[in-house]
Write a protein that holds these residues in place. Structure first.
Motif, PDB file in Angstrom:
ATOM      1  N   ARG A   1      -8.978  13.415   3.574  1.00  0.00           N
ATOM      2  CA  ARG A   1      -8.323  12.481   2.492  1.00  0.00           C
ATOM      3  C   ARG A   1      -9.399  11.844   1.733  1.00  0.00           C
ATOM      4  O   ARG A   1     -10.311  11.324   2.415  1.00  0.00           O
TER       5      ARG A   1
ATOM      6  N   LYS B   1       0.639   6.454  -6.958  1.00  0.00           N
ATOM      7  CA  LYS B   1      -0.288   7.205  -7.255  1.00  0.00           C
ATOM      8  C   LYS B   1      -0.215   8.934  -7.081  1.00  0.00           C
ATOM      9  O   LYS B   1      -0.794   9.750  -7.646  1.00  0.00           O
ATOM     10  N   HIS B   2       0.434   9.090  -5.847  1.00  0.00           N
ATOM     11  CA  HIS B   2       0.469  10.547  -5.047  1.00  0.00           C
ATOM     12  C   HIS B   2       1.454  11.090  -5.171  1.00  0.00           C
ATOM     13  O   HIS B   2       1.785  12.589  -5.245  1.00  0.00           O
ATOM     14  N   ALA B   3       2.877  10.535  -4.860  1.00  0.00           N
ATOM     15  CA  ALA B   3       3.900  11.122  -4.236  1.00  0.00           C
ATOM     16  C   ALA B   3       4.926  11.931  -5.349  1.00  0.00           C
ATOM     17  O   ALA B   3       5.562  12.814  -5.010  1.00  0.00           O
TER      18      ALA B   3
ATOM     19  N   GLU C   1       0.786  -1.218   0.052  1.00  0.00           N
ATOM     20  CA  GLU C   1       0.106  -0.138  -0.074  1.00  0.00           C
ATOM     21  C   GLU C   1       0.853   1.237   0.028  1.00  0.00           C
ATOM     22  O   GLU C   1       0.442   2.194  -0.595  1.00  0.00           O
ATOM     23  N   ALA C   2       1.897   1.232   0.921  1.00  0.00           N
ATOM     24  CA  ALA C   2       2.939   2.455   0.923  1.00  0.00           C
ATOM     25  C   ALA C   2       3.461   2.597  -0.735  1.00  0.00           C
ATOM     26  O   ALA C   2       3.480   3.943  -1.064  1.00  0.00           O
TER      27      ALA C   2
ATOM     28  N   ASN D   1       0.942   4.235  -2.894  1.00  0.00           N
ATOM     29  CA  ASN D   1       0.524   5.458  -2.668  1.00  0.00           C
ATOM     30  C   ASN D   1       1.604   6.417  -3.183  1.00  0.00           C
ATOM     31  O   ASN D   1       1.372   7.390  -3.697  1.00  0.00           O
TER      32      ASN D   1
ATOM     33  N   GLY E   1      -9.152   8.733  -0.072  1.00  0.00           N
ATOM     34  CA  GLY E   1      -9.329   7.444   0.287  1.00  0.00           C
ATOM     35  C   GLY E   1      -9.007   6.832   1.444  1.00  0.00           C
ATOM     36  O   GLY E   1      -8.957   7.594   2.412  1.00  0.00           O
TER      37      GLY E   1
ATOM     38  N   GLY F   1      -6.591   4.284   2.018  1.00  0.00           N
ATOM     39  CA  GLY F   1      -5.309   3.683   2.137  1.00  0.00           C
ATOM     40  C   GLY F   1      -4.540   3.739   3.611  1.00  0.00           C
ATOM     41  O   GLY F   1      -4.140   2.668   4.058  1.00  0.00           O
ATOM     42  N   ILE F   2      -4.358   4.987   3.651  1.00  0.00           N
ATOM     43  CA  ILE F   2      -3.651   5.325   4.976  1.00  0.00           C
ATOM     44  C   ILE F   2      -4.288   4.997   6.232  1.00  0.00           C
ATOM     45  O   ILE F   2      -3.731   4.083   7.164  1.00  0.00           O
TER      46      ILE F   2
ATOM     47  N   THR G   1       7.699  11.797   2.470  1.00  0.00           N
ATOM     48  CA  THR G   1       6.717  11.256   3.249  1.00  0.00           C
ATOM     49  C   THR G   1       7.519  10.028   3.743  1.00  0.00           C
ATOM     50  O   THR G   1       8.218   9.246   3.026  1.00  0.00           O
TER      51      THR G   1
END
Length: 397
Positions: A353, A318-320, A311-312, A315, A355, A357-358, A382
């Protein structure tokens, strides 16, 4: 009915009042047009309004637009003090930038507008009484006063309206966050319930029936050991076969609960493959390393570590917008720690947020008895760190 305000907004408004009061005092003292003694007294009167407002009518006591006795008391005192300060030095009219918004904060719209009309026209009357207003300037002064009143009413009312809307939006955002957490918890509970139901069906259809057969055969063998040894031996063989089948079924159920990546490999090998595939698919280099002495841990904990790592990295993709990822799997005496750090754009951890996920990662780690820590800020990347209480269950292969 009063409208309460939160501490952050209250602090901002008190800061504005203090700054505006200080600026007004400085401007009055810088323009001693009526002489220094009168100017100093005028500035002192304006300065004295701040502690009076703090005690009588600040929002934490009187509320927003509450029309309380404290609010009306402050309006009366502020009006009288303004007239006195204005009579001593006409530069005291700068204090209108302080009291006009305050009137709209502590009174509703119509009473506040009336108070602003009184304090502005009263100022004209004070100038006339002290002989500072020539007859030829009356018309122009009255016209300018009407304009000031209109501007003060409009902008003061808009300030308080925007403040109220901002507060309501803040409350709405808080409610939405709470609903998101509740939805996430309900979804997780429903998923867990469905998984428990599936496992229960598997155990009922395989293990429970097999153990029932073994118990039945065991009772039969007890009566056949002396009377019919051949039949007893055949029943013992059936018990052995049934037990072996149950053992295979139990292994199959356990295997179904374990990710395929962990079925025939160690945790560090599985994480290494995940990192390698991510690097190939996303084009972002992953520096993955293992510290400490690798050892088997409880399957459930290894599953948590694997899912969090997946999952990390998802993320990050998708986002970083990261250029590189650094990941560490650390084996300590009584714990298993996984750290994932990217150099991407980061984000505001306190912002809402979209989603789960976190939140899902954190919930999974907390259920396993571990610690979850997320460090991030806009433009600072992050860093995710998970520590699981993993006691050794065997020697490293």
């Amino acid at each position: 009915m009063t409208e309460r305000v939160d501490d952050r907004w209250f602090g901002d408004w008190i800061g504005y009042s203090a700054a505006a009061t200080l600026a007004s005092v400085v401007l009055i003292l810088a323009n001693p047009i009526s002489g220094y003694p009168r100017t100093i007294v005028s500035a002192g009167l304006v300065l004295a309004l701040f502690p009076v407002y703090w005690y009588l009518a600040r929002p934490s006591r009187a509320g927003i637009r509450g029309n309380t006795w404290r609010a009306w008391t402050y309006v009366g005192i502020a009006t009288a003090v303004y007239f006195a300060a204005y009579g001593l030095n006409t530069w005291a009219n700068i204090a209108l930038f302080i009291v006009s918004p305050q009137f709209f904060l502590v009174l509703s719209a119509i009473p506040a507008a009336a108070a602003i009309v009184v304090i502005n026209f009263g100022g004209v009357l004070v100038r006339w009484l002290v002989g500072d207003l020539d007859p030829g300037d009356v018309a122009g002064t009255l016209g300018l006063t009407v304009l000031i009143i209109a501007v003060s009413v409009y902008f003061s009312n808009r300030i308080t309206a925007v403040t109220k809307e901002s507060r309501e939006r803040g409350l709405l955002i808080d409610r939405l966050r709470e609903q998101q957490r509740e939805i996430a918890e309900l979804s997780e509970q429903q998923g867990a319930a469905a998984e428990r139901e599936r496992i229960a069906r598997e155990m009922h259809d395989t293990l429970a029936q097999g153990f029932t057969s073994i118990v039945t055969l065991g009772h039969a063998v007890q009566g056949e050991l002396e009377s019919d040894p051949a039949t007893a031996r055949r029943h013992v063989e059936l018990m052995t076969d049934t037990a072996q089948e149950n053992l295979q079924e139990s292994r199959r159920i356990i295997a179904a609960l374990t990710p395929g990546r962990l079925a025939e490999s160690t945790l560090e090998q599985a994480l290494g493959r995940v990192a390698g595939r991510f690097e190939e698919e996303a084009g972002v280099p992953v520096a993955f390393r293992v510290t400490g002495t690798p050892r088997p841990a409880a399957p459930a904990l290894e599953v948590v570590a694997l899912r969090v790592f997946q999952e990390a990295l998802a993320n990050v993709r998708k986002h970083a917008r990261a250029g590189a990822v650094d990941a560490t799997l650390a084996y300590d005496a009584g714990s298993l720690a996984l750290t994932v750090h990217d150099d991407g754009r980061g984000f505001d951890a306190g912002a809402p947020r979209d989603g789960y996920g976190i939140d899902g990662m954190e919930a999974r780690v907390r259920e396993a008895g571990g610690a979850f820590a997320l460090t991030t800020a806009p433009g600072a990347g992050t860093r995710l760190r998970v520590v699981l209480p993993a006691e050794p269950i065997g020697e490293a292969p």
